[in-house]
Structures are given as structure tokens and as C-alpha cells.
Scaffold this motif. Structure first.
Motif, PDB file in Angstrom:
ATOM      1  N   ALA A 190       0.832  -1.209   0.000  1.00 42.11           N
ATOM      2  CA  ALA A 190       0.000   0.000   0.000  1.00 42.11           C
ATOM      3  C   ALA A 190       0.861   1.251   0.000  1.00 42.11           C
ATOM      4  CB  ALA A 190      -0.933  -0.002   1.205  1.00 42.11           C
ATOM      5  N   ALA A 191       1.949   1.248   0.750  1.00 41.93           N
ATOM      6  CA  ALA A 191       2.841   2.410   0.790  1.00 41.93           C
ATOM      7  C   ALA A 191       3.507   2.629  -0.563  1.00 41.93           C
ATOM      8  CB  ALA A 191       3.899   2.225   1.875  1.00 41.93           C
ATOM      9  N   TYR A 212       3.713 -11.963  -8.286  1.00 45.09           N
ATOM     10  CA  TYR A 212       2.893 -10.810  -8.652  1.00 45.09           C
ATOM     11  C   TYR A 212       2.093 -11.146  -9.896  1.00 45.09           C
ATOM     12  CZ  TYR A 212       6.293  -9.878 -12.350  1.00 45.09           C
ATOM     13  OH  TYR A 212       7.090  -9.988 -13.460  1.00 45.09           O
ATOM     14  N   LYS A 213       1.085 -10.339 -10.133  1.00 46.93           N
ATOM     15  CA  LYS A 213       0.270 -10.472 -11.333  1.00 46.93           C
ATOM     16  C   LYS A 213       0.583  -9.279 -12.227  1.00 46.93           C
ATOM     17  CE  LYS A 213      -4.018 -11.849 -11.060  1.00 46.93           C
ATOM     18  NZ  LYS A 213      -5.489 -11.871 -10.849  1.00 46.93           N
ATOM     19  N   LEU A 214       0.817  -9.550 -13.495  1.00 48.11           N
ATOM     20  CA  LEU A 214       1.109  -8.516 -14.481  1.00 48.11           C
ATOM     21  C   LEU A 214      -0.035  -8.489 -15.478  1.00 48.11           C
ATOM     22  CD1 LEU A 214       3.163  -6.477 -15.607  1.00 48.11           C
ATOM     23  CD2 LEU A 214       4.257  -8.373 -16.812  1.00 48.11           C
ATOM     24  N   CYS A 215      -0.649  -7.312 -15.650  1.00 51.13           N
ATOM     25  CA  CYS A 215      -1.786  -7.163 -16.561  1.00 51.13           C
ATOM     26  C   CYS A 215      -1.447  -6.163 -17.658  1.00 51.13           C
ATOM     27  CB  CYS A 215      -3.013  -6.682 -15.798  1.00 51.13           C
ATOM     28  SG  CYS A 215      -3.580  -7.830 -14.532  1.00 51.13           S
ATOM     29  N   LYS A 257       0.471  -6.096  -9.915  1.00 56.43           N
ATOM     30  CA  LYS A 257      -0.362  -6.245  -8.717  1.00 56.43           C
ATOM     31  C   LYS A 257       0.221  -7.307  -7.790  1.00 56.43           C
ATOM     32  CE  LYS A 257      -4.674  -5.088 -11.069  1.00 56.43           C
ATOM     33  NZ  LYS A 257      -6.047  -5.526 -11.382  1.00 56.43           N
ATOM     34  N   ASN A 258      -0.012  -7.120  -6.499  1.00 63.99           N
ATOM     35  CA  ASN A 258       0.328  -8.111  -5.494  1.00 63.99           C
ATOM     36  C   ASN A 258      -0.863  -8.249  -4.566  1.00 63.99           C
ATOM     37  OD1 ASN A 258       1.699  -8.356  -2.425  1.00 63.99           O
ATOM     38  ND2 ASN A 258       2.373  -9.841  -3.937  1.00 63.99           N
ATOM     39  N   ARG A 259      -1.393  -9.461  -4.476  1.00 61.81           N
ATOM     40  CA  ARG A 259      -2.545  -9.741  -3.623  1.00 61.81           C
ATOM     41  C   ARG A 259      -3.718  -8.792  -3.904  1.00 61.81           C
ATOM     42  NH1 ARG A 259      -0.869 -13.033   1.145  1.00 61.81           N
ATOM     43  NH2 ARG A 259       1.328 -13.427   0.798  1.00 61.81           N
ATOM     44  N   ARG A 269      -2.622  -2.816  -6.597  1.00 63.31           N
ATOM     45  CA  ARG A 269      -1.691  -2.327  -7.602  1.00 63.31           C
ATOM     46  C   ARG A 269      -0.362  -1.955  -6.952  1.00 63.31           C
ATOM     47  NH1 ARG A 269      -3.518   2.689  -9.574  1.00 63.31           N
ATOM     48  NH2 ARG A 269      -1.688   3.733  -8.784  1.00 63.31           N
ATOM     49  N   ILE A 270       0.718  -2.313  -7.623  1.00 63.65           N
ATOM     50  CA  ILE A 270       2.057  -1.937  -7.190  1.00 63.65           C
ATOM     51  C   ILE A 270       2.503  -0.777  -8.068  1.00 63.65           C
ATOM     52  CG2 ILE A 270       4.451  -2.696  -6.953  1.00 63.65           C
ATOM     53  CD1 ILE A 270       3.276  -5.616  -7.080  1.00 63.65           C
ATOM     54  N   GLY A 271       2.815   0.338  -7.461  1.00 60.98           N
ATOM     55  CA  GLY A 271       3.347   1.476  -8.204  1.00 60.98           C
ATOM     56  C   GLY A 271       2.378   2.088  -9.195  1.00 60.98           C
TER      57      GLY A 271
END
Length: 124
Positions: free
Chosen positions: A11-12, A62-65, A110-112, A115-117
Motif C-alpha cells: 500500500a505504501a 505478482y500479477k502482471l496485466c 499487482k500483489n494480492r 496495484r504496485i506502483g
């Protein structure tokens, strides 16, 4: 407890990404203010790479979309690897995602479910 820490770190990271500016579409690279997380959708030696680099092993998968110009979205799961001084993953777009022709593509990590970044992009 570990899941709570991972969720807090993820989240951070979402709120601290600073994208590189690019006119007409989403940026092709971004790093967190601390430099702990960097992402890129740039071509390397003529090959489009979707790359994430982490300063620590904050998560292992991680998931990449990738959203294509025709609005179709393909998501796949990948592993974070120890790359020496850091951790990360670099995926060849052409081997893992469909080419939907010319236009703007949007890339999200994405992780869990979070969204990452930044959302990044590229044009084909």
C-alpha cells in the motif's frame, strides 16, 4: 503478521511512485521516491521488456496485466527472483501477451489484488 506487513508495504509503494513524464500516454518508467521499487515498459535491444525491480524481497509473486488498444486485458502471474543486489522480474511482452496491433497499451503490476506502483504504458 507477515501478511499485514506485506500489505502495508504494498500500500505504501502504491502511493509513492513518481512516474517519468511522457507526452500522449502513460509513462514508460517509474520509481518510488525511495528508489525501492522501479518499473519499466521500455524496449531493451529491440525487445519490449516489462520489468519490476525491488530493493528487498517484499513479495515473491505478482500479477502482471496488459490492457491492449482494443480494451482487452490479459493478466498472468510471475515470480520475483534474486537478481544480485536487488530482486525483480523482467518479462518479454511478445512471449507472454497478445499483440493487439497498433495503439496504446497499459501495464499494471499487482500483489494480492493491490496495484504496485504506477500504471505504465507503451505504444506499438
Amino acid at each position: 503478521m507477515r501478511k499485514i506487513v506485506l500489505a502495508a508495504v504494498t500500500a505504501a509503494l502504491v502511493g509513492t511512485m513518481v512516474p517519468a513524464a511522457e507526452a500522449g500516454h502513460r509513462p514508460q518508467e517509474a520509481c518510488s521516491e525511495s528508489g525501492d521499487v522501479c518499473q519499466s515498459t521500455k524496449k531493451v535491444n529491440g525487445v519490449r521488456k516489462l520489468t519490476i525491480t525491488l530493493g528487498g524481497k517484499y513479495f515473491s509473486r505478482y500479477k502482471l496485466c496488459v490492457k491492449a488498444p482494443d480494451d482487452s486485458t490479459t493478466c498472468k502471474k510471475f515470480k520475483i527472483k534474486d537478481t544480485g543486489p536487488a530482486y525483480g522480474s523482467s518479462i518479454r511482452w511478445d512471449k507472454h501477451f497478445p499483440d493487439a496491433g497498433a495503439g496504446a497499451y497499459t501495464v499494471t503490476w499487482k500483489n494480492r489484488g493491490t496495484r504496485i506502483g504506477a500504471r505504465l504504458g507503451f505504444h506499438e
